[in-house]
Design a protein around this motif. Structure first.
Motif, PDB file in Angstrom:
ATOM      1  N   ASP A   1       0.819  -1.215   0.000  1.00 14.20           N
ATOM      2  CA  ASP A   1       0.000   0.000   0.000  1.00 14.20           C
ATOM      3  C   ASP A   1       0.855   1.269   0.000  1.00 14.20           C
ATOM      4  OD1 ASP A   1      -2.333  -1.447  -0.021  1.00 14.20           O
ATOM      5  OD2 ASP A   1      -2.626  -1.358   2.155  1.00 14.20           O
ATOM      6  N   LEU A   2       2.001   1.219   0.649  1.00 16.73           N
ATOM      7  CA  LEU A   2       2.841   2.416   0.761  1.00 16.73           C
ATOM      8  C   LEU A   2       3.736   2.605  -0.450  1.00 16.73           C
ATOM      9  CD1 LEU A   2       3.867   4.794   2.551  1.00 16.73           C
ATOM     10  CD2 LEU A   2       5.619   3.203   3.416  1.00 16.73           C
ATOM     11  N   LEU A   3       4.408   1.553  -0.888  1.00 21.67           N
ATOM     12  CA  LEU A   3       5.468   1.693  -1.889  1.00 21.67           C
ATOM     13  C   LEU A   3       5.205   0.947  -3.188  1.00 21.67           C
ATOM     14  CD1 LEU A   3       8.571   1.397   0.461  1.00 21.67           C
ATOM     15  CD2 LEU A   3       7.536   3.476  -0.434  1.00 21.67           C
ATOM     16  N   GLY A   4       4.090   0.276  -3.284  1.00 21.39           N
ATOM     17  CA  GLY A   4       3.823  -0.474  -4.505  1.00 21.39           C
ATOM     18  C   GLY A   4       4.594  -1.778  -4.507  1.00 21.39           C
ATOM     19  N   SER A   5       5.367  -2.014  -5.536  1.00 26.10           N
ATOM     20  CA  SER A   5       6.119  -3.260  -5.635  1.00 26.10           C
ATOM     21  C   SER A   5       7.485  -3.005  -6.241  1.00 26.10           C
ATOM     22  CB  SER A   5       5.361  -4.268  -6.506  1.00 26.10           C
ATOM     23  OG  SER A   5       5.273  -3.799  -7.842  1.00 26.10           O
ATOM     24  N   GLY A   6       8.351  -3.997  -6.116  1.00 32.06           N
ATOM     25  CA  GLY A   6       9.600  -3.952  -6.850  1.00 32.06           C
ATOM     26  C   GLY A   6       9.316  -4.007  -8.345  1.00 32.06           C
ATOM     27  N   THR A   7      10.190  -3.411  -9.129  1.00 29.09           N
ATOM     28  CA  THR A   7       9.981  -3.383 -10.580  1.00 29.09           C
ATOM     29  C   THR A   7      11.274  -3.686 -11.312  1.00 29.09           C
ATOM     30  OG1 THR A   7      10.391  -0.989 -10.614  1.00 29.09           O
ATOM     31  CG2 THR A   7       8.079  -1.710 -10.491  1.00 29.09           C
ATOM     32  N   TRP A   8      11.116  -4.207 -12.536  1.00 23.87           N
ATOM     33  CA  TRP A   8      12.228  -4.435 -13.448  1.00 23.87           C
ATOM     34  C   TRP A   8      12.089  -3.488 -14.642  1.00 23.87           C
ATOM     35  CZ3 TRP A   8      16.117  -8.066 -12.740  1.00 23.87           C
ATOM     36  CH2 TRP A   8      15.890  -9.093 -11.822  1.00 23.87           C
ATOM     37  N   ASN A   9      13.205  -2.971 -15.113  1.00 24.64           N
ATOM     38  CA  ASN A   9      13.216  -2.228 -16.371  1.00 24.64           C
ATOM     39  C   ASN A   9      14.503  -2.535 -17.119  1.00 24.64           C
ATOM     40  OD1 ASN A   9      12.320  -0.044 -18.284  1.00 24.64           O
ATOM     41  ND2 ASN A   9      14.287   0.797 -17.654  1.00 24.64           N
ATOM     42  N   VAL A  10      14.353  -3.116 -18.322  1.00 26.37           N
ATOM     43  CA  VAL A  10      15.518  -3.344 -19.175  1.00 26.37           C
ATOM     44  C   VAL A  10      15.811  -2.032 -19.886  1.00 26.37           C
ATOM     45  CG1 VAL A  10      16.491  -4.698 -21.056  1.00 26.37           C
ATOM     46  CG2 VAL A  10      14.872  -5.761 -19.463  1.00 26.37           C
ATOM     47  N   GLY A  11      16.863  -1.358 -19.438  1.00 27.93           N
ATOM     48  CA  GLY A  11      17.136  -0.017 -19.932  1.00 27.93           C
ATOM     49  C   GLY A  11      18.018   0.043 -21.158  1.00 27.93           C
ATOM     50  N   THR A  12      18.959  -0.889 -21.276  1.00 34.47           N
ATOM     51  CA  THR A  12      19.861  -0.888 -22.434  1.00 34.47           C
ATOM     52  C   THR A  12      20.070  -2.316 -22.931  1.00 34.47           C
ATOM     53  OG1 THR A  12      21.885  -1.092 -21.106  1.00 34.47           O
ATOM     54  CG2 THR A  12      21.116   1.147 -21.608  1.00 34.47           C
ATOM     55  N   ILE A  13      20.303  -2.419 -24.228  1.00 43.18           N
ATOM     56  CA  ILE A  13      20.684  -3.686 -24.837  1.00 43.18           C
ATOM     57  C   ILE A  13      21.681  -3.398 -25.951  1.00 43.18           C
ATOM     58  CG2 ILE A  13      18.657  -3.651 -26.365  1.00 43.18           C
ATOM     59  CD1 ILE A  13      18.752  -6.767 -26.233  1.00 43.18           C
ATOM     60  N   GLU A  14      22.782  -4.102 -25.916  1.00 43.51           N
ATOM     61  CA  GLU A  14      23.808  -3.954 -26.945  1.00 43.51           C
ATOM     62  C   GLU A  14      24.256  -5.348 -27.348  1.00 43.51           C
ATOM     63  OE1 GLU A  14      26.909  -0.885 -26.037  1.00 43.51           O
ATOM     64  OE2 GLU A  14      25.937  -0.950 -24.075  1.00 43.51           O
ATOM     65  N   GLY A  15      24.375  -5.593 -28.655  1.00 49.64           N
ATOM     66  CA  GLY A  15      24.821  -6.916 -29.046  1.00 49.64           C
ATOM     67  C   GLY A  15      24.959  -7.071 -30.540  1.00 49.64           C
ATOM     68  N   GLY A  16      25.524  -8.180 -30.907  1.00 47.53           N
ATOM     69  CA  GLY A  16      25.666  -8.512 -32.311  1.00 47.53           C
ATOM     70  C   GLY A  16      26.926  -7.964 -32.937  1.00 47.53           C
ATOM     71  N   GLN A  17      27.282  -8.592 -34.064  1.00 43.83           N
ATOM     72  CA  GLN A  17      28.483  -8.206 -34.805  1.00 43.83           C
ATOM     73  C   GLN A  17      28.126  -7.647 -36.173  1.00 43.83           C
ATOM     74  OE1 GLN A  17      31.536 -11.266 -34.706  1.00 43.83           O
ATOM     75  NE2 GLN A  17      32.180 -10.758 -36.783  1.00 43.83           N
ATOM     76  N   GLY A  18      27.035  -8.102 -36.714  1.00 44.88           N
ATOM     77  CA  GLY A  18      26.593  -7.647 -38.027  1.00 44.88           C
ATOM     78  C   GLY A  18      25.347  -8.418 -38.420  1.00 44.88           C
ATOM     79  N   ILE A  19      24.614  -7.897 -39.396  1.00 41.07           N
ATOM     80  CA  ILE A  19      23.346  -8.518 -39.764  1.00 41.07           C
ATOM     81  C   ILE A  19      23.545  -9.932 -40.298  1.00 41.07           C
ATOM     82  CG2 ILE A  19      21.367  -8.339 -41.323  1.00 41.07           C
ATOM     83  CD1 ILE A  19      21.599  -5.309 -41.112  1.00 41.07           C
ATOM     84  N   SER A  20      24.644 -10.174 -40.956  1.00 43.34           N
ATOM     85  CA  SER A  20      24.859 -11.488 -41.571  1.00 43.34           C
ATOM     86  C   SER A  20      25.645 -12.444 -40.681  1.00 43.34           C
ATOM     87  CB  SER A  20      25.578 -11.324 -42.912  1.00 43.34           C
ATOM     88  OG  SER A  20      26.868 -10.782 -42.719  1.00 43.34           O
TER      89      SER A  20
END
Length: 402
Positions: free
Chosen positions: A244-263
């Protein structure tokens, strides 16, 4: 709750007569002019201004360099030997950023407000605390003796990694304290609980291959997507058991980096995640549960490895609604003539460290609105709110430290 400026003793009225809105405003302006952006590590200039004001007021002042040009400050108004009252703030501000209609570090006065970076978050709160303590230094002249000291603690790096408060709690204060008021902007609401914050970073390593035959590789981005699904599910489960006071814990995926190239089958991927914490939650335990869920889902098998680590944590806290620190501050605000209420805060602050590591009950209370004014172009604070905050700090000290 409506305030009617009643129930003040003669001594209280006498102390409050030393609080002047213009004086607070000018100190706020001087602090704003001393730019202390973070990242940047330049809090020293603002702390110099604060230190001079505190020494001029007769406080005992000490500083400690947590890093180069990054000093914590502790300013104490000495009093009796009993538990004292701590007021906690920070000297750093977020970068000014674009969109300002005037120089963010040349304070501007208009419409009863001060404009400039840090006016709300939180140099106005620091200035209000200094002037409140200065007023309290006259308490004995009105027959009011404080049973314990009032101490202002100003830390560095609150806006980034909290190195200032971490250093402060490891050194431990010399005095005991009945409570701590974090002078962050709450729009004069008495906040008795805050969620904490943590950063969890995940590195996924797969194996590169030609995209024409993806089965030859192990795709780190696909593994990351499966991890995001686990996080999304847990976020939904947490919301079903909200407090009631603080709600709940939350997750947020803020950044994603990956891959070398489309192929190319992606050989690496990195996730940067914010996990907001309920009081008493441990981010390291949360990270371990996530590792276990990844193992159970077989995400980190068959050539895929996953590394999960906590890179930042700021604990949450909750103080009981009937705790004297809460009830005394509420009466101080209302008797000072302002409306207030008691609630929780979705943001995190340094108060969690003081509560967890030093065992000091904490609340958050200060001038300005963190959502409407802080971290934005043309940041500003009402001068009347600076005065109200200072009056509340002084009255709370007078009543709590009898």
């Amino acid at each position: 709750m409506k305030g009617d400026a009643v129930s003040l003793t003669e001594a209280e009225a006498g102390v409050l007569s030393h609080i002047n809105a213009d004086t607070i405003a000018m100190l706020t302006a001087s602090l704003v002019e001393a730019s202390s952006e973070n990242p940047g590590g330049t809090e020293g200039a603002a702390v110099d201004v604060l230190q001079k004001a505190c020494r001029s007021a007769g406080f005992t002042v000490s500083t400690h360099d947590v890093a180069s040009e990054r000093p914590n400050l502790v300013a104490t108004l000495p009093a009796g030997d009993g538990p004292g009252l701590m007021v906690l703030g920070h000297s750093d501000v977020v970068p000014a950023g674009p969109g300002w209609t005037s120089d963010p570090y040349r304070p501007r006065f208009a419409d009863g407000r001060i404009y400039g970076r840090g006016t709300t978050d939180m140099k106005g709160g620091l200035a209000a605390a200094v002037i409140a303590m200065q007023a309290l230094s006259h308490a004995s002249a009105y027959g009011a003796e404080l049973s314990g000291p009032v101490q202002l603690v100003c830390t560095v790096d609150e806006e980034e990694h909290g190195i200032g408060v971490r250093d402060f709690v490891t050194r431990r204060p010399e005095h005991s304290f009945a409570g701590c008021i974090v002078a962050e902007p709450t729009d004069l609401t008495v906040v008795r609980g805050c969620r904490g914050a943590s950063y969890i970073e995940i590195d996924i390593t797969g194996r590169a291959a030609h995209s024409g035959r993806p089965a030859d590789g192990r795709n780190a981005i696909e593994a990351a997507a499966s991890i995001v699904d686990l996080i999304r599910f847990d976020h939904q489960q947490l919301a079903m058991d909200a407090d009631d006071l603080l709600g709940s814990g939350t997750w947020n995926v803020g950044t994603i980096e990956g891959g070398q190239g489309i192929s190319v089958v992606a050989p690496t991927c990195h996730l940067g995640i914010d996990r907001r914490l309920m009081p008493e939650e441990d981010p390291h335990a949360i990270a371990e549960r996530l590792r276990a869920a990844i193992r159970e889902s077989a995400i980190d098998t068959d050539g895929v490895t996953v590394d999960v680590r906590v890179t930042m944590e700021m604990p949450g806290f909750a103080t009981a609604a009937d705790h004297p620190l809460v009830t005394t501050t509420v009466s101080a605000v209302t008797d000072g003539g302002r409306a207030t209420s008691v609630g929780g805060w979705s943001a995190a602050c340094d108060g969690g460290f003081v509560h967890r590591d030093l065992g000091i009950p904490a609340i958050v209370f200060g001038p300005g609105d963190i959502h409407a004014e802080a971290h934005q172009p043309d940041e500003s604070v009402l001068i009347a709110d600076l005065e109200s905050a200072a009056r509340a700090y002084a009255l709370t000290a007078l009543r709590l430290l009898r």
